[in-house]
Design a protein around this motif. Sequence first.
Motif, short mmCIF file in Angstrom:
data_model
loop_
_atom_site.label_atom_id
_atom_site.label_comp_id
_atom_site.label_asym_id
_atom_site.label_seq_id
_atom_site.Cartn_x
_atom_site.Cartn_y
_atom_site.Cartn_z
N ALA A 178 -41.72 -17.18 10.85
CA ALA A 178 -41.13 -16.50 12.32
C ALA A 178 -42.03 -15.43 12.53
O ALA A 178 -42.01 -14.37 12.41
N GLY A 179 -43.11 -15.88 13.27
CA GLY A 179 -44.47 -15.12 13.57
C GLY A 179 -45.22 -14.77 12.27
O GLY A 179 -44.76 -15.31 11.51
N GLU A 180 -46.33 -13.96 12.75
CA GLU A 180 -47.14 -13.59 11.71
C GLU A 180 -46.66 -12.47 10.75
O GLU A 180 -45.75 -12.06 11.00
N HIS A 181 -47.21 -12.34 9.63
CA HIS A 181 -46.64 -11.24 8.60
C HIS A 181 -46.83 -9.91 9.33
O HIS A 181 -47.66 -9.59 10.11
N HIS A 182 -46.01 -9.17 8.94
CA HIS A 182 -45.74 -7.83 9.64
C HIS A 182 -46.09 -6.76 8.56
O HIS A 182 -45.92 -6.80 7.37
N ILE A 183 -46.94 -5.81 9.07
CA ILE A 183 -47.29 -4.72 7.97
C ILE A 183 -46.83 -3.46 8.71
O ILE A 183 -46.97 -3.13 9.79
N GLU A 184 -46.15 -2.68 7.68
CA GLU A 184 -45.24 -1.24 8.18
C GLU A 184 -46.35 -0.27 8.15
O GLU A 184 -47.53 -0.72 7.55
N THR A 190 -44.44 -7.81 5.18
CA THR A 190 -43.26 -8.73 5.06
C THR A 190 -43.57 -10.15 5.65
O THR A 190 -44.19 -10.03 6.70
N TYR A 191 -43.29 -11.11 5.11
CA TYR A 191 -43.52 -12.58 5.37
C TYR A 191 -42.12 -13.16 5.70
O TYR A 191 -41.05 -12.74 4.90
N MET A 192 -41.90 -13.62 6.72
CA MET A 192 -40.53 -14.10 7.52
C MET A 192 -40.54 -15.65 7.67
O MET A 192 -41.54 -16.03 8.45
N HIS A 265 -35.45 -16.23 5.57
CA HIS A 265 -35.85 -15.55 4.33
C HIS A 265 -36.83 -14.42 4.63
O HIS A 265 -38.14 -14.85 4.99
N VAL A 266 -36.41 -13.26 4.25
CA VAL A 266 -37.63 -12.13 4.52
C VAL A 266 -38.11 -11.90 3.30
O VAL A 266 -37.12 -11.41 2.33
N ARG A 276 -49.40 -11.04 -13.04
CA ARG A 276 -48.24 -11.11 -12.54
C ARG A 276 -47.86 -10.65 -10.97
O ARG A 276 -48.52 -9.61 -10.53
N GLY A 277 -47.18 -11.23 -10.46
CA GLY A 277 -46.44 -10.50 -9.27
C GLY A 277 -45.01 -10.52 -9.17
O GLY A 277 -44.32 -11.56 -9.57
N VAL A 278 -44.16 -9.75 -8.33
CA VAL A 278 -42.93 -9.76 -8.24
C VAL A 278 -42.57 -9.72 -6.70
O VAL A 278 -43.29 -9.36 -5.81
N VAL A 279 -41.54 -10.58 -6.02
CA VAL A 279 -41.21 -10.73 -4.83
C VAL A 279 -39.77 -10.53 -4.75
O VAL A 279 -38.98 -10.73 -5.70
N HIS A 280 -39.21 -9.88 -3.58
CA HIS A 280 -37.85 -9.61 -3.21
C HIS A 280 -37.63 -10.05 -1.85
O HIS A 280 -38.69 -10.33 -1.00
N GLY A 281 -36.46 -10.86 -1.74
CA GLY A 281 -36.15 -11.52 -0.48
C GLY A 281 -34.80 -11.25 0.01
O GLY A 281 -33.67 -11.00 -0.78
N ARG A 282 -34.41 -11.38 1.28
CA ARG A 282 -33.19 -11.62 1.99
C ARG A 282 -33.03 -12.74 2.86
O ARG A 282 -33.83 -12.91 3.59
N MET A 283 -31.79 -13.63 2.55
CA MET A 283 -31.53 -14.64 3.41
C MET A 283 -30.56 -14.15 4.34
O MET A 283 -29.29 -13.70 3.85
N TYR A 284 -30.96 -14.42 5.53
CA TYR A 284 -29.95 -14.26 6.73
C TYR A 284 -29.68 -15.38 7.66
O TYR A 284 -30.22 -16.34 7.67
N THR A 285 -28.35 -15.47 8.02
CA THR A 285 -28.05 -16.52 8.97
C THR A 285 -28.43 -16.36 10.29
O THR A 285 -29.04 -15.16 10.53
N ARG A 286 -28.67 -17.16 11.33
CA ARG A 286 -29.17 -16.81 12.58
C ARG A 286 -28.48 -15.76 13.43
O ARG A 286 -29.13 -15.28 14.20
#
Length: 316
Positions: A178-184, A190-192, A265-266, A276-286
């Motif tokens: 969903a586009g390139e990764h976003h940096i705040e 953020t990868y989407m 998936h965000v 080690r690494g940890v990742v968190h995600g959120r799943m949205y419908t369109r």
Amino acid sequence: MGDSNQVEHEQISTSLEVEQLDVNLFRSKSLWLPVRARGVFGGQVISQALVSATNCVNPAFGLHSLHCYFLLSASPSTPIIYHVDRVRQGRSYTTLFVKAVQNGRTIFVLMCSFQKPEPWQPSHQWPMPKVPSPENCELEETRYNNLLASATISPGLKKGYQDALAERTRSPIAIKRAGEHHIEADGTVTYMYWMQARNIPKYEPPFQKCILSYISDMNFISSASKTMGLKRFGQGPNTVSMTSTLDHSIYFYSDDFDCGDWLLHVINSPRTGSGRGVVHGRMYTRDGTLVAVTSQEGVVRANVRGPAEPKMDAKL
């Protein structure tokens, strides 16, 4: 089992299918080994364990969370046996424990909880980020084809892209960036990804959750290595030498979604260190409904060596 497994992997319904051997005992029918992976795809093990557990639950209860640990790599050549333990049956919640065994060894454990829905309770959610629609994003297969068309690509990189292209083409899950990764402004990366199960009917909610669990393991822990700027292909200290899932959790907040349509998936990785690494995600419908929250920790190692361990004193 090897060759037939790879063909069956191309259909999500057969990939997740298990055979019931006894009341609380199930066996895998197919297992998929991804390119360059140490063992069977983790999302498939999660989903098959979840299918087994779902077959042991009163349909009035819906899955709301799962927590699992990967203990050993699974071989695609031997079926996995799933033992379901009905830990607790309450009026509002029921809990099950699933142990996955292969060649007499426990390779994976899953704890999952089911709830009688309470739709009358208040709710809130984080909004979905603004991203291009899936129709305006390109398939990963297209992206790899474009990379392979580059005149400056090295032979080693070419082989990596060819393997990735073949795997993406045969996968039961379609993926689009969903586009390139976003940096705040604070440095948060953020990868989407838009993800969709290819060519499936409209399944009932219990099996949709099993498919989402499969999808949730794709491009997930790799986001931790990407956040650090590590490359998947190539040589040197800025490349990945190993990624492997340690644990995985999902919290479901909807029964009304269809994995046959696109899910977003965000993904963020708040911390990596000590291999080690940890990742968190959120799943949205369109349409922007947040249906699941995901989390995973895994081994994330760069291609660098640590200091040599001191020799042990023979007298100790």
